[in-house]
Structure formats: C-alpha cells, structure tokens
Write an enzyme that holds these catalytic residues in place. Structure first.
Site, PDB file in Angstrom:
ATOM      1  CG  MET A   1      -1.917  -1.167   1.162  1.00  0.00           C
ATOM      2  SD  MET A   1      -3.438  -0.864   2.061  1.00  0.00           S
ATOM      3  CE  MET A   1      -2.827  -0.605   3.703  1.00  0.00           C
ATOM      4  N   GLY A   2       2.167   1.075  -0.315  1.00  0.00           N
ATOM      5  CA  GLY A   2       3.039   2.237  -0.431  1.00  0.00           C
ATOM      6  C   GLY A   2       3.550   2.760   0.898  1.00  0.00           C
TER       7      GLY A   2
ATOM      8  CG  HIS B   1       6.889  -1.969   2.148  1.00  0.00           C
ATOM      9  ND1 HIS B   1       6.824  -0.857   2.942  1.00  0.00           N
ATOM     10  CD2 HIS B   1       5.634  -2.498   2.159  1.00  0.00           C
ATOM     11  CE1 HIS B   1       5.596  -0.701   3.407  1.00  0.00           C
ATOM     12  NE2 HIS B   1       4.850  -1.690   2.961  1.00  0.00           N
TER      13      HIS B   1
ATOM     14  CD  GLU C   1      15.688  -2.320   4.862  1.00  0.00           C
ATOM     15  OE1 GLU C   1      15.827  -1.284   4.186  1.00  0.00           O
ATOM     16  OE2 GLU C   1      16.165  -3.428   4.533  1.00  0.00           O
TER      17      GLU C   1
ATOM     18  CD  GLN D   1      -1.867  -9.073   3.971  1.00  0.00           C
ATOM     19  OE1 GLN D   1      -2.696  -8.188   4.069  1.00  0.00           O
ATOM     20  NE2 GLN D   1      -0.608  -8.810   3.680  1.00  0.00           N
TER      21      GLN D   1
ATOM     22  CB  SER E   1       3.909  -0.447  10.825  1.00  0.00           C
ATOM     23  OG  SER E   1       2.638   0.033  10.395  1.00  0.00           O
ATOM     24  CB  SER E   2       2.963   2.505   6.210  1.00  0.00           C
ATOM     25  OG  SER E   2       3.593   1.640   5.295  1.00  0.00           O
ATOM     26  NE  ARG E   3      -3.074   1.718   9.468  1.00  0.00           N
ATOM     27  CZ  ARG E   3      -3.443   0.666   8.716  1.00  0.00           C
ATOM     28  NH1 ARG E   3      -2.762  -0.462   8.778  1.00  0.00           N
ATOM     29  NH2 ARG E   3      -4.493   0.751   7.918  1.00  0.00           N
TER      30      ARG E   3
ATOM     31  CG  ASP F   1       0.405  -7.236   7.684  1.00  0.00           C
ATOM     32  OD1 ASP F   1      -0.421  -6.554   8.302  1.00  0.00           O
ATOM     33  OD2 ASP F   1       1.439  -6.749   7.180  1.00  0.00           O
TER      34      ASP F   1
HETATM   35  P1  AMP Z   1       1.447  -2.807   3.528  1.00  0.00           P
HETATM   36  O1  AMP Z   1       2.005  -1.799   2.586  1.00  0.00           O
HETATM   37  O2  AMP Z   1       1.487  -2.379   4.965  1.00  0.00           O
HETATM   38  O3  AMP Z   1       0.117  -3.358   3.081  1.00  0.00           O
HETATM   39  O4  AMP Z   1       2.443  -4.033   3.474  1.00  0.00           O
HETATM   40  C1  AMP Z   1       2.802  -4.634   2.248  1.00  0.00           C
HETATM   41  C2  AMP Z   1       3.562  -5.890   2.542  1.00  0.00           C
HETATM   42  O5  AMP Z   1       4.718  -5.580   3.312  1.00  0.00           O
HETATM   43  C3  AMP Z   1       2.745  -6.888   3.382  1.00  0.00           C
HETATM   44  O6  AMP Z   1       2.966  -8.196   2.895  1.00  0.00           O
HETATM   45  C4  AMP Z   1       3.293  -6.696   4.757  1.00  0.00           C
HETATM   46  O7  AMP Z   1       3.184  -7.846   5.562  1.00  0.00           O
HETATM   47  C5  AMP Z   1       4.747  -6.391   4.460  1.00  0.00           C
HETATM   48  N1  AMP Z   1       5.353  -5.709   5.607  1.00  0.00           N
HETATM   49  C6  AMP Z   1       4.905  -4.586   6.223  1.00  0.00           C
HETATM   50  N2  AMP Z   1       5.693  -4.296   7.286  1.00  0.00           N
HETATM   51  C7  AMP Z   1       6.633  -5.266   7.345  1.00  0.00           C
HETATM   52  C8  AMP Z   1       7.724  -5.531   8.225  1.00  0.00           C
HETATM   53  N3  AMP Z   1       8.000  -4.752   9.270  1.00  0.00           N
HETATM   54  N4  AMP Z   1       8.479  -6.626   7.991  1.00  0.00           N
HETATM   55  C9  AMP Z   1       8.200  -7.436   6.936  1.00  0.00           C
HETATM   56  N5  AMP Z   1       7.200  -7.237   6.078  1.00  0.00           N
HETATM   57  C10 AMP Z   1       6.424  -6.169   6.268  1.00  0.00           C
END
Ligand code: AMP
Length: 295
Positions: free
Chosen positions: A33-34, A40, A38, A156, A188-190, A153
């Site tokens: 989701m952008g 991603h 690190e 997921q 996390s992006s959040r 996740d």
């Molecule tokens: P998102 O953009 O948050 O939807 O995440 C996209 C992908 O990146 C998903 O498969 C997440 O599980 C993965 N992701 C997000 N944060 C992490 C992290 N800290 N470590 C590993 N993978 C991550």
C-alpha cells in the site's frame, strides 16, 4: 524500472520482459500500500533474488478499510516509493487508480471463511474480504509465479495461503520475516502516526512477545492462559496501551488454544499475536515459535 498506471501497460511491460529474458524468467509480485520502508524493501530484495521479473504494486485498497478507519489519511509518498523500489531492483511498479482496480459496478468478492473471523478479523469485519479480493485481482492481472508477503501481517499470510489452496491459484505465497527497528518495534507505514511518547511505549509489543517466549522456555509460563496473562501484564505496564487482543493460537489454523492447554510441550509452531492501540494508532505484532526450541 518502469512505473505504470494501467493494466494494459503493466501486462505489455511484463510481456516485453518475458520476450527479452526467455520463458524461464519467473515473475515475482510484491503487493503493497506504499509509503515503503525497510520491511517492504526486504520483500522486494527477496523477490529480486528469486525471480527474473519483479513487479511491485502500490495501491491503498479502499475496500480493506472499514468505516472510520484511516483510508483517507493513510500516508502516501509516490516519489520516495518509486526511488526505493528502483533502488531495490524492481522492474515494474504498478500504481493503479481506484477506478482502474474497481470500475463500477463490481459485483464479485473473494471471501475466506473461518480464519478471517478471528484476531484482526474480529475487530475489522470485511477487512480480509478486501485483502483477498484485491490480491486475487492483482494475481489475475500480473499472473505471478510467486507473491511475497510479510509475516508482520501473519493472519494475512494464513488467509492468502488458504485462498490459493482452495481456489487452485497457480501462485506460491512466500512468507518473509518481520523487519524491526533496532529497538524491536516492527516497521509499519502507520508508525509515523505515533507521538514520541507513544513510540517509546509501543516497544511493549515486541518486549512482551520476547518475554513470553523466554518464559515458556524457562518453564515459568506453561499454559496458553499463562502466556496470555504474561502478554497482557507486560503490555499494561505502558499506560497508553489499549489492548485489542493478546492471543495464543495455532498456525496456520489460527485456532485459539484453551487457557489450560499446555503450550510448553507442543511440538508444533505456536503463534502469539497482538493488536494494541496507542491513541488513534493500531499496531500489530506477533511471534511464531516452537515451544520446545523457544529461547
Ligand atoms: P502494507 O504496505 O502495509 O500493506 O504491506 C505490504 C507488505 O509488506 C505486506 O505483505 C506486509 O506484511 C509487508 N510488511 C509490512 N511491514 C513489514 C515488516 N516490518 N516486515 C516485513 N514485512 C512487512
């Protein structure tokens, strides 16, 4: 690297690479989701290592957000995302609009039952239907050999593995390890939503998981109830933490163990999973461990 916004451009971009590289070049897809970080980047690197062609998608998927969630305010930075994807070796970045992904009217949804109702599914009804629907669409658009997903996740990953198996999708789900800050906070992006004080207190998530795994291996936590209590006790030491769940479940079945179930003797993977709110920010973290080998 090429950035494309339409399905036609993406498909012709993939076809051109396939013609160039030959039929043995596999396609790896990294859906995101952008607002890339690190975590991603580690997925893109893994996809780059495994495949001849790497596609990254960046799409804030409206149908996986519930009413009152942060769809509108979800952080976005396209220029920085493109630079990161290019640096990690992506071949194609797909940035579709909402209209491209969901031309109206849409009447089809993909839903996985049972495991989507627990953990995050309990407080985010419809969330996983949004995830399975968008990931199915991306799989159909890109036709990847492998899809890369973070264990951050973890539910997921379990849901997508079930979907791929149930619907005979010809894609391998590749789970990738959680990437953390040096102090333990899962990226996390959040995380950008957190105030300085919330960011400091958010360390209780990873700390509680670490302490629980240690307590199991030392024999001070034996049952699922012991672990739940320990997780909740440690997290509650942070006054700003509001626990949504602190669970001990099987993996990938996500069945909660009864409180009196002895976890310490289990010879199978056990998942400790957390969702905790700090102000308006909802954070998740988890640890998958084998009790007999826990440290
Ligand atoms: P998102 O953009 O948050 O939807 O995440 C996209 C992908 O990146 C998903 O498969 C997440 O599980 C993965 N992701 C997000 N944060 C992490 C992290 N800290 N470590 C590993 N993978 C991550």
């Amino acid at each position: 690297m090429k950035a494309v916004r339409t399905i036609e451009e993406l498909r012709s971009g993939i076809r051109a690479l396939q013609i160039n590289l030959g039929p043995e070049a596999t396609v790896g897809l990294v859906p995101t989701m952008g607002y890339l970080h690190e975590g991603h980047a580690s997925l893109i690197r893994r996809a780059r290592k495994d495949n001849g062609i790497v596609v990254v998608s960046i799409f804030v998927n409206p149908i996986q957000f519930g009413p009152g969630e942060d769809y509108e305010t979800y952080p976005r930075d396209e220029a920085r995302d493109l630079a990161l994807a290019e640096a990690e070796g992506a071949d194609l970045v797909f940035l579709p609009s909402v209209e491209t992904m969901y031309p109206q009217p849409t009447k089809t949804k993909i839903m996985v039952s049972d495991i989507t109702t627990r953990l995050c599914g309990a407080s985010r009804p419809g969330h996983f239907d949004g995830v399975t629907t968008v990931v199915s669409k991306l799989f159909n658009i890109v036709q990847p050999d492998k899809g890369y997903f973070g264990m951050k996740d973890v539910q997921q990953v379990a849901v997508l593995q079930q979907m791929v198996q149930d619907l005979n999708m010809n894609v391998e789900i590749v789970p990738c390890p959680i990437v953390r800050e040096e102090d333990g906070l899962a990226l996390s992006s959040r995380n950008v939503y957190l105030s300085e004080e919330e960011r400091r207190q958010a360390l209780v998530l990873s700390r509680s998981l670490r302490e629980a795994a240690a307590a199991v291996s030392e024999g001070t936590a034996v049952t699922a109830g012991d672990i739940r209590n320990l997780l909740k006790r440690v997290i509650s030491q942070s006054p700003l933490a509001d626990i949504e769940y602190a669970e001990v479940v099987s993996f990938p079945g996500l069945q909660p163990y009864p409180d009196d179930e002895e976890i310490s003797r289990k010879d199978e993977a056990v998942l400790m999973a957390l969702a905790v709110r700090f102000g308006r920010t909802r954070l998740i973290d988890n640890r998958l461990f084998n009790p007999k080998e826990a440290n």
